[in-house]
Structures are given as C-alpha cells and as structure tokens.
Design a protein around this motif. Sequence first.
Motif, PDB file in Angstrom:
ATOM      1  N   ASP A  49       0.849  -1.241   0.033  1.00 34.00           N
ATOM      2  CA  ASP A  49      -0.193  -0.007   0.016  1.00 34.00           C
ATOM      3  C   ASP A  49       0.903   1.298  -0.014  1.00 34.00           C
ATOM      4  N   TYR A  50       1.889   1.285   0.747  1.00 40.49           N
ATOM      5  CA  TYR A  50       2.933   2.544   0.871  1.00 40.49           C
ATOM      6  C   TYR A  50       3.753   2.424  -0.275  1.00 40.49           C
ATOM      7  N   ASN A  51       3.655   1.571  -1.299  1.00 34.11           N
ATOM      8  CA  ASN A  51       4.640   1.517  -2.359  1.00 34.11           C
ATOM      9  C   ASN A  51       3.659   1.992  -3.643  1.00 34.11           C
ATOM     10  N   GLY A  52       2.517   2.231  -3.562  1.00 38.66           N
ATOM     11  CA  GLY A  52       1.578   2.782  -4.500  1.00 38.66           C
ATOM     12  C   GLY A  52       0.832   1.484  -5.127  1.00 38.66           C
ATOM     13  N   GLY A  53       1.063   0.228  -4.697  1.00 35.36           N
ATOM     14  CA  GLY A  53       0.470  -1.122  -5.200  1.00 35.36           C
ATOM     15  C   GLY A  53      -0.949  -1.382  -4.762  1.00 35.36           C
ATOM     16  N   ASN A 190      -4.575   8.537  12.735  1.00 31.85           N
ATOM     17  CA  ASN A 190      -3.136   9.038  12.721  1.00 31.85           C
ATOM     18  C   ASN A 190      -2.758  10.123  13.729  1.00 31.85           C
ATOM     19  N   GLN A 191      -3.667  11.278  13.770  1.00 30.88           N
ATOM     20  CA  GLN A 191      -3.290  12.527  14.857  1.00 30.88           C
ATOM     21  C   GLN A 191      -3.712  12.445  15.961  1.00 30.88           C
ATOM     22  N   ILE A 192      -5.040  11.705  16.020  1.00 33.94           N
ATOM     23  CA  ILE A 192      -5.716  11.772  17.751  1.00 33.94           C
ATOM     24  C   ILE A 192      -5.229  10.400  18.170  1.00 33.94           C
ATOM     25  N   ALA A 193      -5.441   9.561  17.863  1.00 37.82           N
ATOM     26  CA  ALA A 193      -4.768   8.223  18.334  1.00 37.82           C
ATOM     27  C   ALA A 193      -3.303   8.006  18.094  1.00 37.82           C
ATOM     28  N   GLY A 194      -2.861   8.692  17.143  1.00 44.82           N
ATOM     29  CA  GLY A 194      -1.222   8.818  17.045  1.00 44.82           C
ATOM     30  C   GLY A 194      -0.642   7.432  16.129  1.00 44.82           C
ATOM     31  N   ALA A 195      -1.514   6.743  15.749  1.00 37.19           N
ATOM     32  CA  ALA A 195      -1.115   5.392  14.951  1.00 37.19           C
ATOM     33  C   ALA A 195      -0.831   5.824  13.374  1.00 37.19           C
ATOM     34  N   ASN A 196       0.384   5.510  12.995  1.00 38.12           N
ATOM     35  CA  ASN A 196       0.632   5.805  11.557  1.00 38.12           C
ATOM     36  C   ASN A 196       0.344   4.704  10.808  1.00 38.12           C
ATOM     37  N   THR A 197      -0.816   4.961  10.182  1.00 45.34           N
ATOM     38  CA  THR A 197      -1.313   3.727   9.243  1.00 45.34           C
ATOM     39  C   THR A 197      -1.626   4.644   7.912  1.00 45.34           C
ATOM     40  N   GLY A 198      -1.812   4.002   7.020  1.00 47.78           N
ATOM     41  CA  GLY A 198      -2.362   4.471   5.414  1.00 47.78           C
ATOM     42  C   GLY A 198      -3.763   4.429   5.673  1.00 47.78           C
ATOM     43  N   GLY A 199      -4.521   4.484   4.617  1.00 43.72           N
ATOM     44  CA  GLY A 199      -6.049   4.489   4.547  1.00 43.72           C
ATOM     45  C   GLY A 199      -6.680   3.201   4.004  1.00 43.72           C
ATOM     46  N   LEU A 200      -5.840   2.193   4.284  1.00 43.65           N
ATOM     47  CA  LEU A 200      -6.487   0.893   3.551  1.00 43.65           C
ATOM     48  C   LEU A 200      -7.644   0.250   4.467  1.00 43.65           C
ATOM     49  N   ASP A 201      -7.265   0.437   5.757  1.00 41.33           N
ATOM     50  CA  ASP A 201      -8.434  -0.306   6.592  1.00 41.33           C
ATOM     51  C   ASP A 201      -9.613   0.509   6.789  1.00 41.33           C
TER      52      ASP A 201
END
Length: 415
Positions: A49-53, A190-201
């Motif tokens: 996902d974070y490689n644009g695939g 990302n911001q309030i919970a502070g977990a660095n995830t993309g938008g897949l989930d």
Amino acid sequence: MNALVWADAATPEEGGAQATNLFRETFNYEPRGVWSAPGRVNIIGEHVDYNGGPCVPIALPHRAYVALSPRQDRTIRLISPQTREAIDVLDLDALGPKGGPGEVANHWTAYLAGVPWALERAGYGPLPGFDAALWSCVPLGGGLSSSAALECATAVALDEVCSLGLAGSIEAPNDEGRRVLVDAARVAENQIAGANTGGLDQTASMRCREGHALALDCSDMSTRQVPFDLGAVGLELLVIDTRAKHSLADGQYGARRADCEESARILGVDQLVEVADLAQAVAALNDERLAARTRHVVSEIARTRAFIDLLVEGPLEGTRLKVAGALMDDSHESLRDDYEVSCPELDVAVAAARSAGAHGARMTGGGFGGSAIALVDADATPDVALAVARAYAERGWETPHFIRALPSAPAGYLG
Ligand code: ADP
Ligand code: MG
C-alpha cells in the motif's frame, strides 16, 4: 487438546441490542440509532500500500456497533464494555493531536472522538457533542482492523445525525462521500490516536461490498468491486488469529517503509510500483537487503494484479482456484523470506493449513503476529482448523482463534 475456539461474528440484531442496552443502562435514555462498521482482512497485496501498489481486502462479518445520540453541547461521553466500566468524558473544543496539550489520555476513546475532530478540520463543522456506547466483536489487535471499525462506525453515525449526506446507505453507498469519511477516519487514527497507518483499513471498512472483494489501487485509492462469492463455489476463507503479537512490530514496520523509500530513491522513482524491470533494479540497488525488500514489493504487486484478474475472469474453480492458491502461497514465502515480516506462529499456521488441504495460505496484515488466512473447501474447514490448533498445542503455544470470513457489508446504519 481443548476444543477449537471460534470467534464467531455477532448477528446485526445481537450487536445492535448489545450497544443499545449499554447505551440505555449508561445514559438512561434511548439512543438515536445504532451504526456499525466491519473489520477487514486482506486477501493478497501485503506491504505494498505504501509503495503505491494494489491490495484486495474484504469486509468481515465482525463489526463494531455504536449506539449514538447527538447532544446540545460539545461534550462527548463514551462507554465500552471491553475496556473499562467508567464513562469517559471529553470536550470537542479541548481535544487535539497526540503529544499535544489536547491529547486524549484513554487510548480507545481517541478512535471515536478523533472522527468529529477530523471532520471539523475538513470543513464539516461545527458538529455537536454526542453520547455513544460501543460494542464490538472485531477481534482486538488481531490485525483485522478493530480500530478502523470504531472510526468508521462513528463516522457513518455522525454523517447521519448531522445530515452531512456523505455515506449514502449500505445498499446504495455514496462512494465519493465515503472517501471523505475515510479521510476523516484516517486522520483521527493518525493524529488523535497517534497511529501511523495509511487509508487501507478505513477504505475497506467504508467501501467494500457484500459478496465482493475490493480491488484497491493504493496509488490513488481508486477501487473496483470484484465478485468474490466463495460460498457459491463451496469455499471458505479461514482466518487464523494467532493471538501472537511481537513487540518488534511497530519498529520493523517503520524500518520496512524506510527500506522501500531508500530503494525508490536509489532507483530514481517516486514509489516502487514504478519499477518495471526487477532484475535491473536488483542489480542497480547492489545491496542484498534492499534488493530483497524490492523483490517482495515488485513480485507482490504482480501477484496481486494476477489475483484480481482471476477473480474478474470467473469463480475460483479448477485451474483458477489452483493458481489463486499458489499466488497466496508465494505471497507468504515472499513476506517471510524477502520482506522478513513473518514469525513462527504465522509460519506454523500457514504450513499446517496447507498440509491439511488448504488451497492456499498466507500471513495477512503487517506481520510479527496477527492473523493468517487459508482458502479452504467449506467442508474441510474444521479439519484445517484442527490441524492448526494441534500444531500450536504441540509447541505449547496459546490456542489460536478461528474465524469464517465471508465478504460482508460496509459501514452503515443497520437499524
Ligand atoms: P487492529 O486495528 O489491528 O485490531 P490496532 O492496534 O490498530 O489493532 O487497534 C486496536 C485498538 O483499538 C485497541 O488497542 C483499542 O484501543 C481499540 N479498540 C478496538 N476495539 C475496541 C473495543 N471493542 N473497545 C475498546 N477499544 C477498542
Ligand atoms: Mg488498526
């Protein structure tokens, strides 16, 4: 050996009643309604996902249920049976990003309260405070996106009680509007919970369809619904929640992303999805570790595209089923050997499932614990689960939990 542990999904009626009862007991009035959102499992396309695939998630029948009523003021009151007994009280005017003065102390409430905060920052405010009771049967921390389920259930609830007009219904979803809600849910995480995830989930929870897998192109988050009616061809997807969580997961995720960025930089591309010639790339990298990471990403993207083509071609039967299973197997080996994100619990689950007759099996999600999946004949599911449980018992490991995953409905109002 003890009996198998099945973590079955609650029916929408059960889930709705649990959330409603908790709301009533806690706040002493009736909620406006109950909204819910599913966890997800990714069939193939891991760490791309974070490689644009591309990736291919389905929505699980396991959902987070949020009974909710808007308030006249900007107070948010939250309750969940799974975490603690006390009501959490937050102020929508005071909360803010993790690490700052408005940090939300109790972690789980950040996933819910972060959604109105993010919606307001996206221009959909001011929003009212609300009372909400959460009840969820999405296994927590099993790599099945229990966190996105909380955010997305809250997002569709607020969409409706605040008349934002973004979600549409489960039967007739507004896909453009849902992309806005996906972004709000991701920003909350990302911001309030502070977990660095993309938008897949969040995309899976909001934009999947029943009976379908979601072919998601992570370069632009465009989607395509592909038929994935396993039941019609006598198949099931068995999810094995290993219950293992290795502490290196977070750091290793960051390290893999850094490896990919470094490889892309050396190869002169924005993202590894642009690599056209793997052999040439491997030679140019001239570094064993970076070459292995790139080999995983590039080959996984090719496998995922081939898998999507198979599903588009027709039901998973005969040769198509064989090829699909092999792609899943190869995906696991690549994640284990080249990307080095597997662990003994995942490897043993996959090996045991395969020897008990699974058509294909692989780890799913970030790795270092979490869940594995196996594509099995429906009538063989109990045998495959038993084989995995035996393999765990022999090693003295904690009993894994099993889920039958049928592609289910996205976030929305269930009555
Ligand atoms: P995953 O999303 O893979 O399950 P995460 O670490 O992203 O794992 O999210 C798990 C977190 O989500 C938990 O630590 C908790 O804060 C929150 N959470 C999930 N389900 C619930 C629930 N039913 N009640 C309270 N908090 C929950
Ligand atoms: Mg999560």
